[in-house]
Design an enzyme around this catalytic site. Structure first.
Site, PDB file in Angstrom:
ATOM      1  N   GLY A 188       3.196  -8.875 122.514  1.00 33.04           N
ATOM      2  CA  GLY A 188       3.131  -9.091 123.955  1.00 33.04           C
ATOM      3  C   GLY A 188       1.711  -9.030 124.473  1.00 33.04           C
ATOM      4  N   GLY A 193      -0.427  -8.762 128.402  1.00 24.36           N
ATOM      5  CA  GLY A 193      -0.397  -8.650 129.854  1.00 24.36           C
ATOM      6  C   GLY A 193      -1.791  -8.754 130.434  1.00 24.36           C
ATOM      7  N   THR A 194      -1.880  -8.588 131.754  1.00 23.19           N
ATOM      8  CA  THR A 194      -3.165  -8.692 132.439  1.00 23.19           C
ATOM      9  C   THR A 194      -4.115  -7.589 132.007  1.00 23.19           C
ATOM     10  OG1 THR A 194      -1.999  -9.613 134.341  1.00 23.19           O
ATOM     11  CG2 THR A 194      -4.256  -8.855 134.698  1.00 23.19           C
ATOM     12  N   PHE A 195      -3.561  -6.401 131.776  1.00 27.90           N
ATOM     13  CA  PHE A 195      -4.413  -5.244 131.510  1.00 27.90           C
ATOM     14  C   PHE A 195      -4.290  -4.709 130.083  1.00 27.90           C
ATOM     15  CE2 PHE A 195      -3.070  -5.139 135.989  1.00 27.90           C
ATOM     16  CZ  PHE A 195      -4.295  -5.329 136.603  1.00 27.90           C
ATOM     17  N   VAL A 241       0.002  -5.762 123.509  1.00 27.04           N
ATOM     18  CA  VAL A 241       1.000  -4.916 122.842  1.00 27.04           C
ATOM     19  C   VAL A 241       1.140  -5.366 121.398  1.00 27.04           C
ATOM     20  CG1 VAL A 241       3.356  -4.039 122.878  1.00 27.04           C
ATOM     21  CG2 VAL A 241       2.210  -4.597 125.033  1.00 27.04           C
ATOM     22  N   LYS A 287       0.254  -0.088 122.814  1.00 27.11           N
ATOM     23  CA  LYS A 287      -0.258  -0.758 124.006  1.00 27.11           C
ATOM     24  C   LYS A 287      -1.756  -0.493 124.108  1.00 27.11           C
ATOM     25  CE  LYS A 287       0.608  -1.219 128.972  1.00 27.11           C
ATOM     26  NZ  LYS A 287       1.446  -0.782 130.119  1.00 27.11           N
ATOM     27  N   ASP A 297       7.078  -2.620 139.874  1.00 23.05           N
ATOM     28  CA  ASP A 297       7.016  -3.876 139.135  1.00 23.05           C
ATOM     29  C   ASP A 297       8.241  -4.036 138.230  1.00 23.05           C
ATOM     30  OD1 ASP A 297       5.971  -6.325 138.462  1.00 23.05           O
ATOM     31  OD2 ASP A 297       4.578  -5.550 136.963  1.00 23.05           O
TER      32      ASP A 297
END
Length: 420
Positions: free
Chosen positions: A11, A13-15, A18, A33, A128
């Site tokens: 995975g 994400g923006t920040f 994973v 993460k 979120d």
């Protein structure tokens, strides 16, 4: 990160990214993460809301478990080692044609409401909630990604554009950050619809389109409701009137109870919107609540039965121990130690001695008990000497008689089972 071996990327994400990793210590697989931001100190790491929230909320069966925080001071890299799940809700329904069973949807929503109830009770709201952040493993659902969470008691206004647009509540869209934990319930209602129909409920292309799509389904809210959002200066509230189609045409095959809960979760007015704890009491979850209560009752009965069996085992052991002691006492009473010789006072025979006209008679001696009182300290009792009561004068015949009597020693008492 020398303790973990990277397997592959699962995975992004923006920040953070994973990765699936394997522990070199126990061989188990975890989700790693890796934060894209670099940190200067361990104090800065510990101040992260996500870490604070996970530490406060763990352990809970419907919250992602944080196993370890790995921080490298030299490089400033930070990684959160979490439990590895199978997939998220989006991956579950993506490209799926056959609808999920009502029972499975109910089970997932029940667990999602439990995770939110646990969060809100602990003073945290997620901000979120969306299919990508809801993880599943077989039939277990866990809420993850707490990077956007905030304290329920923190001061408003909050960040305006925080949650993903399609799952953003009206108060987030119409105000400059004046919203509360009830926004999580709106997002959950959108997820509820999506796992039922496999389509997003309000897929707006921008903020105005998002509001328009909400009004298409729910209708234009009353002025009383819109007046609660007057704190916003970014948007005009002159919305055209729309009656709204409602949810039924879009999900015609769901039960009335599930439709009722869905409406309660996407109530336009946050003050009228259902809370997580209240949602768990909704008639839609009646079957699961009953099964859960039965499971708890059965567990308690099993625990009680185990305690009773354990207590009975202890009692039987004590009874057995006491029985051995009683048997030993009874056996001692029934079979007393036999004395060789008379057990009661006897009369000495009269002696006829020639040349003596009168023989002084001697009274029969009194025999005292040869046993002392049973020793309390567990020692073997000792014998007491036999004392003769009478005159101190002894004839030669008496001396001969005394010397002819055999002496006997009493056998020692046998101890059994810690008793005698």
């Amino acid at each position: 990160m020398q303790k973990y071996k990277p397997i592959g990327k699962i995975g992004e994400g923006t920040f953070s990214d994973v990765l699936k990793t394997q522990s070199l210590r126990d061989g188990n697989y975890y989700a790693c993460k890796q934060m894209k931001q670099h940190f200067e100190s361990i104090e800065q790491v510990n101040s992260l809301r996500e870490i604070q929230a996970l530490r406060r909320l763990n352990p809970h069966p419907n919250i992602l478990m944080l196993h370890e925080v790995v921080f490298d001071r030299k490089s400033g890299c930070l990684a959160l080692i979490c439990e590895l799940m199978d997939m998220n809700i989006y991956e579950l329904i993506r490209g799926r044609r056959k609808p999920l069973s009502e029972k499975k949807i109910m089970n997932y929503m029940y667990q999602l409401c439990k995770s939110l109830d646990h969060m809100h009770r602990n003073g945290i709201f997620h901000r979120d909630v969306k299919p990508e952040n809801i993880l599943i493993k077989q039939d277990t659902l866990k809420l993850g990604d707490f990077g956007s969470c905030r304290s329920v008691y923190s001061k408003q206004p909050y960040t305006e554009y925080i949650s993903t647009r399609w799952y953003r509540a009206p108060e987030c869209l119409l105000t400059d950050g004046y919203y509360s934990y009830k926004m999580d319930m709106w997002s959950s209602g959108c997820v509820f619809y999506e796992i039922t129909s496999f389509h997003p409920l309000f897929p707006g292309s921008n903020e105005l389109d998002q509001i328009s799509k909400i009004h298409d389904i729910l209708g234009t809210p009353a002025k009383k409701t819109l007046n609660k959002f007057k704190q916003s200066r970014a948007m005009s509230f002159d919305f055209p009137f729309k009656k709204g189609t409602g949810l039924s045409p879009h999900v015609p095959n769901i039960s009335p109870k599930s439709l009722s809960l869905m409406y309660a979760m996407i109530e336009y007015d946050p003050d009228q919107r259902i809370g997580a704890h209240q949602a768990l009491q909704h008639p839609y979850f009646q079957e699961l609540r009953t099964a859960e209560k039965q499971a708890v009752t059965m567990h308690r009965k099993m625990r009680l039965a185990e305690n009773i069996v354990g207590q009975e085992s202890i009692n039987l052991w004590c009874i057995s121990k006491d029985g051995n002691r009683q048997h030993s006492l009874r056996k001692t009473q029934e079979n007393p130690i036999r004395h060789h010789g008379p057990s009661c006072g006897i009369e000495l025979p009269k002696l006829n001695v020639s040349g003596v006209t009168k023989l002084t008679s001697y009274p029969s001696p009194s025999f005292h008990s040869v046993f002392t009182e049973p020793a309390t300290n567990g020692e073997v009792p000792v014998l007491q000497p036999i004392k003769y009561i009478g005159t101190n004068h002894k004839s030669e015949k008496q001396k001969e008689l005394k010397s002819s009597m055999k002496q006997y020693h009493l056998p020692a008492i046998e101890r059994r089972g810690g008793g005698y």
